[in-house]
Design a protein around this motif. Structure first.
Motif, short mmCIF file in Angstrom:
data_model
loop_
_atom_site.label_atom_id
_atom_site.label_comp_id
_atom_site.label_asym_id
_atom_site.label_seq_id
_atom_site.Cartn_x
_atom_site.Cartn_y
_atom_site.Cartn_z
N LEU A 186 6.24 5.36 5.37
CA LEU A 186 5.88 6.73 5.02
C LEU A 186 7.11 7.59 4.75
O LEU A 186 8.25 7.19 4.96
N TYR A 187 6.85 8.80 4.26
CA TYR A 187 7.92 9.74 3.90
C TYR A 187 8.48 10.43 5.15
O TYR A 187 7.74 10.78 6.07
N ASP A 188 9.79 10.62 5.16
CA ASP A 188 10.49 11.31 6.26
C ASP A 188 11.13 12.57 5.69
O ASP A 188 12.11 12.50 4.95
N SER A 189 10.57 13.71 6.02
CA SER A 189 11.07 14.99 5.48
C SER A 189 12.38 15.42 6.11
O SER A 189 13.06 16.30 5.59
N GLY A 190 12.72 14.83 7.25
CA GLY A 190 13.92 15.24 7.99
C GLY A 190 13.64 16.35 8.98
O GLY A 190 14.50 16.64 9.84
N LYS A 191 12.46 16.95 8.93
CA LYS A 191 12.16 18.08 9.84
C LYS A 191 12.07 17.62 11.28
O LYS A 191 12.41 18.37 12.21
N TYR A 192 11.59 16.39 11.48
CA TYR A 192 11.52 15.87 12.85
C TYR A 192 12.92 15.79 13.45
O TYR A 192 13.15 16.16 14.61
N VAL A 228 1.19 11.83 0.41
CA VAL A 228 1.91 10.60 0.06
C VAL A 228 1.01 9.38 0.25
O VAL A 228 0.94 8.49 -0.61
N ILE A 229 0.32 9.30 1.38
CA ILE A 229 -0.55 8.15 1.65
C ILE A 229 -1.63 8.02 0.58
O ILE A 229 -1.86 6.93 0.03
N ASP A 230 -2.25 9.12 0.26
CA ASP A 230 -3.31 9.12 -0.75
C ASP A 230 -2.75 8.73 -2.12
O ASP A 230 -3.32 7.89 -2.84
N GLU A 231 -1.63 9.30 -2.48
CA GLU A 231 -1.00 9.07 -3.78
C GLU A 231 -0.58 7.61 -3.94
O GLU A 231 -0.83 6.97 -4.97
N VAL A 232 0.04 7.08 -2.92
CA VAL A 232 0.56 5.71 -2.99
C VAL A 232 -0.56 4.68 -3.06
O VAL A 232 -0.49 3.69 -3.81
N TRP A 233 -1.61 4.90 -2.29
CA TRP A 233 -2.71 3.94 -2.33
C TRP A 233 -3.37 3.91 -3.71
O TRP A 233 -3.69 2.84 -4.24
N LYS A 234 -3.55 5.09 -4.30
CA LYS A 234 -4.15 5.16 -5.65
C LYS A 234 -3.23 4.52 -6.69
O LYS A 234 -3.70 3.89 -7.65
N ILE A 263 -8.01 4.78 4.37
CA ILE A 263 -7.91 4.73 2.91
C ILE A 263 -7.78 3.31 2.38
O ILE A 263 -8.15 3.01 1.24
N SER A 264 -7.26 2.40 3.22
CA SER A 264 -6.98 1.03 2.76
C SER A 264 -7.94 0.00 3.35
O SER A 264 -7.65 -1.20 3.32
#
Length: 366
Positions: free
Chosen positions: A146-152, A168-174, A213-214
């Protein structure tokens, strides 16, 4: 220097270079005695003479792919180099590749419409598509990180990562999920060590969305143990306030209780504890995973945390000891961070290819 003299100089220099690279048998064509070191193998086989039992550890069958990094250098490979690397992975039995993160802050691995609109930089190559194609070619499963924004990392609160990853999850699966049979699962990329703020909530939310989703594809996490070598860039190699085995068990019992229905496996990073602590922590990890019906993997780090230089390929005996401890504990799978930099024969680090050779000797891989 005159032109003729310059040509003669370069000719002599070239001949000297060739001589330095020639095999000892050619250099000793005049029947001069060949000098050998004590214990050297002069039979020509070149095999190491191991004095420990071979094939006594858990084999590495998975590796992270780190192309969005902040602490190891890029190797600037194209598809030709990556194809060769997948072939090298396959040779030693790797069947799973894991994108460690699909993006970190503004750098991303695929042309995400959502993340580009948020100010991320356009990548020159769609790495996700390339990795999925290569995984399919070599019969491997690909896990999407998954994507890491760096905010954590800035705030210490993992729940920041939920919002971006919804898209991101929705976009990548599609975009890739139905296109490639090699799309085999999800890596929830938030790295925590203990009762991190928002961790249970974030793992639950992202893990559930991935699975929903998967149609239930597996998910996993790879946290770190807050041991004596978890120094977080302090410049030291160890710290005094390391977590005890008992406290580690208490905290992770609570975390597993909150996430086990949406996270299928946990691969603790193995490099933050000392080698004589491996059995104690590994036993607890396996006990907790069994209790909650999760797979117990190990993230067998193939880089060395015991050196002031960050980061170089690990000494083979250290990797061997960690894999042997994982086998003793009954772990289900060993993955590594990460093959391409620290174990690959074509790595920018010369030592990585030697680690690959020592690993093959130990596991009797031709």
């Amino acid at each position: 220097m005159k032109a003729d003299n310059r040509r003669d100089f370069f000719k002599k220099a070239a001949l000297a270079g060739v001589s330095a690279l020639m095999a000892p048998s050619l250099l000793n064509a005049g029947n001069r005695p060949v000098q050998t070191l004590p214990g050297a193998d002069i039979s020509g086989s070149g095999e190491s003479r191991l004095i420990v039992p071979k094939n006594n550890g858990l084999k590495i069958t998975g590796t992270f792919l780190d192309e969005i990094s902040h602490d190891i250098p890029h190797q600037n490979w194209g598809e030709k180099e990556w194809d060769m690397d997948f072939r090298n992975m396959k040779r030693i039995g790797i069947d799973t590749v894991i994108l460690i993160r699909s993006g970190y802050r503004k750098f991303i691995t695929y042309p995400s419409e959502y993340l580009l609109k948020k100010g991320c930089y356009m990548p020159s190559v769609d790495l996700v598509d390339m990795y999925l194609r290569l995984a399919e070619k070599y019969g491997m499963k690909f896990y999407f990180g998954l994507y890491d924004s760096g905010k954590y990392w800035d705030t210490g609160d993992l729940s920041w990562e939920i919002e971006d990853n919804k898209y991101v999850i929705d976009e990548v699966w599609k975009k890739y999920g139905d296109k490639y049979k090699s799309f085999g699962g999800w890596y929830i990329s938030g790295e925590i060590s203990r009762q991190t703020k928002g961790a249970i909530q974030a793992f639950r939310a992202m893990g559930k969305q991935c699975k929903d989703i998967s149609d239930g594809l597996p998910t996993f996490i790879s946290p770190w143990i807050d041991g004596k070598k978890a120094i977080m860039g302090t410049g030291k190699l160890t710290k005094a306030d390391a977590v005890s085995v008992q406290q580690h068990e208490k905290e992770w019992n609570e975390i597993f209780d909150g996430i086990h229905d949406v996270v299928d496996a946990c691969a603790f990073q193995d490099g933050h504890i000392d080698y004589d602590e491996l059995d104690a922590f590994f036993t607890v990890n396996k006990k907790l995973a069994d209790k909650y019906g999760m797979q117990c993997w190990t993230n067998a780090e193939s880089f060395d945390r015991d050196m002031p230089i960050r980061f170089l390929p690990i000494k083979f005996d250290k990797l061997r000891m960690k894999l042997e401890a994982a086998k003793r504990a009954g772990y289900d799978k060993a993955i590594t961070f990460e093959f391409s930099h620290f174990m690959s024969p074509q790595s920018a680090y010369l030592q990585a290819g030697h680690l690959y050779d020592r690993y093959r000797e130990y596991f009797n891989i031709k």
